[in-house]
Structures are given as C-alpha cells and as structure tokens.
Design an enzyme around this catalytic site. Structure first.
Site, PDB file in Angstrom:
ATOM      1  N   GLU A   1      -3.502  -0.306  18.316  1.00 10.11           N
ATOM      2  CA  GLU A   1      -4.265   0.024  17.094  1.00 10.11           C
ATOM      3  C   GLU A   1      -5.438   0.723  17.611  1.00 10.11           C
ATOM      4  OE1 GLU A   1      -4.839  -0.357  11.936  1.00 10.11           O
ATOM      5  OE2 GLU A   1      -3.936  -2.143  13.944  1.00 10.11           O
TER       6      GLU A   1
ATOM      7  N   LYS B   1      -0.793   5.480   9.278  1.00 11.56           N
ATOM      8  CA  LYS B   1       0.247   4.631   9.058  1.00 11.56           C
ATOM      9  C   LYS B   1       0.044   4.383   7.640  1.00 11.56           C
ATOM     10  CE  LYS B   1      -1.685  -0.467   9.341  1.00 11.56           C
ATOM     11  NZ  LYS B   1      -2.735  -1.247   9.360  1.00 11.56           N
TER      12      LYS B   1
ATOM     13  N   CYS C   1       1.262  -1.483  13.467  1.00  7.92           N
ATOM     14  CA  CYS C   1       0.545  -2.719  12.384  1.00  7.92           C
ATOM     15  C   CYS C   1       1.195  -3.541  10.931  1.00  7.92           C
ATOM     16  CB  CYS C   1      -1.167  -2.739  12.685  1.00  7.92           C
ATOM     17  SG  CYS C   1      -2.005  -4.830  12.661  1.00  7.92           S
TER      18      CYS C   1
ATOM     19  N   VAL D   1      -3.723 -10.150  13.404  1.00  5.09           N
ATOM     20  CA  VAL D   1      -4.566 -11.218  13.029  1.00  5.09           C
ATOM     21  C   VAL D   1      -3.599 -12.218  12.059  1.00  5.09           C
ATOM     22  CG1 VAL D   1      -6.535  -9.961  12.159  1.00  5.09           C
ATOM     23  CG2 VAL D   1      -5.000 -10.063  10.240  1.00  5.09           C
TER      24      VAL D   1
ATOM     25  N   MET E   1      -1.899 -14.963   9.977  1.00  2.61           N
ATOM     26  CA  MET E   1      -1.090 -14.816   8.365  1.00  2.61           C
ATOM     27  C   MET E   1      -1.986 -15.427   7.393  1.00  2.61           C
ATOM     28  SD  MET E   1       0.351 -11.669   7.788  1.00  2.61           S
ATOM     29  CE  MET E   1      -1.158 -11.449   8.776  1.00  2.61           C
TER      30      MET E   1
END
Length: 281
Positions: free
Chosen positions: A52, A123, A156, A183, A185
């Site tokens: 991304e 997205k 993502c 990333v 959680m």
C-alpha cells in the site's frame, strides 16, 4: 464449472514484495521497488504485488503533504513507470499509490500489464488518519479480466470486512491482490501473529479464492508495521509465508488460478451455491 489443471491455463508464479518505503522519497522508493520487481520477474513471476502507498510512504501529517505526493492515474509518472516496467518484463503488477482526481485524493492501487494500464481500485474502508486525507473509494470492487485470469484488488483495512471478498468472489475473482500496510491491532499480545493473517486465510477459505498480501516493514514517523506478507490458496492454507516482521523479502508461489473455480467442499456443499440469500435480509 471451471476445471482445475486446465492445460490451456498453466500455473503462474505470483510474488508479494515486502520492503520499507521511505516517506516522501518517491524516486528512491520506485528505484528500490523496481529492482525487487525485476528480480522477481527474473525468477519467473508473472503477477507481482507491492505494498500500500508503496511509492510515497504512509504516515501523512497534513493535507498539503498528501496532496503534494498524490498523482493522477493513469497519466501520472508513477503509474506510467509501473506500466513501462510491466511492458518491458512481460508481467502484471499491482501497486499501491496516492491518487489525485482533481481536488480529491484516494488511497488507491493500480494494476498494469504487458499492454499497459488495466485499471484502478480505490480503498473502500479507510483506517484511522486516512479519513483525514483521503476520500472513501467510489469504484466498488471491480474484477479485472487479465491475460492471467480474473484479478480482484483490495487494500489493507478492506480485509476486515467479509463483504469485500464476497463481492469479489461473486464478481468472478480468482485471485485477490492486497497491497497493505498492516499495523498492530488494539490489545495485540506480544509476539502474536498479525490478525490480518487469520482474517485473510479465513477469507480465502470461505470464498474459494487465492489471496496475495504484500505488506511493508519498518517504523515510519513512530508507526510500526507488521510485515508478515503471505500468499494463500483457495482452501485457506498458506502457499508462501508468512514473511518476517522486519525484513525485506519476496514471497513467491506457483498457483493454478483455475482452482479458484472449484467452490465445492464435498459432494453436497459449494461455497457460493449454499448461500441462503432468501433469509439473509
């Protein structure tokens, strides 16, 4: 029904490239990613997925910064460069990009092939501060009919929504390419594998599609990323990966996309046929 192991459609090698873009260093990021793409193509890959926002980095701090790094698609320099590389190498590339469409910015991905630009995905589900800089995607979940097969794209946080993969499967996607910047959680235990690995394995299994996830690594402006890219078969089992959390890696797997046409689990059950749309509401 499509039969697996169709001699007219031999298996293809798919690669996911995991690396660390440097924020704002578009030329350097493009050069690094291009070197990695060339290496994967030299090893036989015909479909290559990049992370991304692979050309720009991820953690924008202002609307002006995002606007300065965004580019039009398909006529911007980054999309043109990916298309030229794909044409030179005879491959398909899916790569994340910050797209400008007039005054509107999108977290997007482009798909290009040997004949040039194929299409764009924007997205649909924006994560955290992305909501400040980007508009929600307005193109739905297109499935691109390529020389390799039917390719869907998601980005993502889209992977947290079962509807993403169900829409793509109903649209005929055989493989879904995921440029991503996962990333950690909330409440994630130390050392626990990325939640995304579980979600995407489940999505591959419940929809009978291949999924190829290309994550980034590193820490950017204080934000750590998870790495752990992977390629998953239509039964939900990993074909390559998960990759490491912190190293540049290229994952590759040989896939027979015709297997995604076989939705049967046994003599009685088929993933899409068994849907009870009469009672779902």
């Amino acid at each position: 029904m499509i039969q697996a192991n169709d001699p007219a459609r031999p298996p293809i090698r798919v690669s996911c490239i995991q690396f660390e873009p440097e924020f704002g260093a578009v030329a350097a990021n493009m050069a690094r990613a291009s070197d990695l793409v060339r290496a994967a193509a030299a090893a036989g890959s015909r479909l290559i997925v990049l992370p991304e926002l692979a050309s720009t980095g991820y953690v924008f701090e202002s609307a002006a910064e995002a606007a300065a790094l965004a580019e039009p698609v398909p006529d911007g320099p980054t999309t043109r460069a990916w298309a030229a590389l794909a044409a030179e190498l005879g491959i398909h590339i899916v790569a994340g990009i910050a797209e400008s469409a007039g005054d509107t910015l999108y977290n997007a991905a482009v798909i290009v092939g040997p004949q040039g630009y194929i299409g764009t995905y924007r997205k649909a589900h924006l994560w955290d501060q992305e909501n400040v800089f980007f508009a929600r995607g307005d193109l739905g979940f297109p499935v691109f009919d390529t020389a390799l097969g039917k390719v869907g794209v998601a980005i993502c946080y889209d992977g947290w929504f079962p509807e993403t993969f169900r829409q793509l499967a109903l649209g005929g996607a055989e493989i879904v390419c995921i440029p991503t910047n996962w990333v950690p959680m909330p409440d994630q235990p130390e050392g626990e594998a990325a939640m995304a690995n579980t979600l995407h394995r489940a999505a591959a299994h419940t929809n009978g599609v291949f999924i190829a996830c290309a994550d980034r690594v590193g820490v950017e402006r204080g934000q750590p990323f998870e790495g752990q890219s992977l390629i998953i078969g239509p039964k939900g089992w990993p074909l390559a990966g998960p990759a490491s959390r912190d190293r540049t890696e290229t994952l590759s797997a040989l896939v027979d996309l015709t297997e995604a046409g076989r939705k049967d689990l046994n003599a009685f059950n088929s993933l899409l046929r068994d849907r009870r749309t009469d009672i779902y509401g």
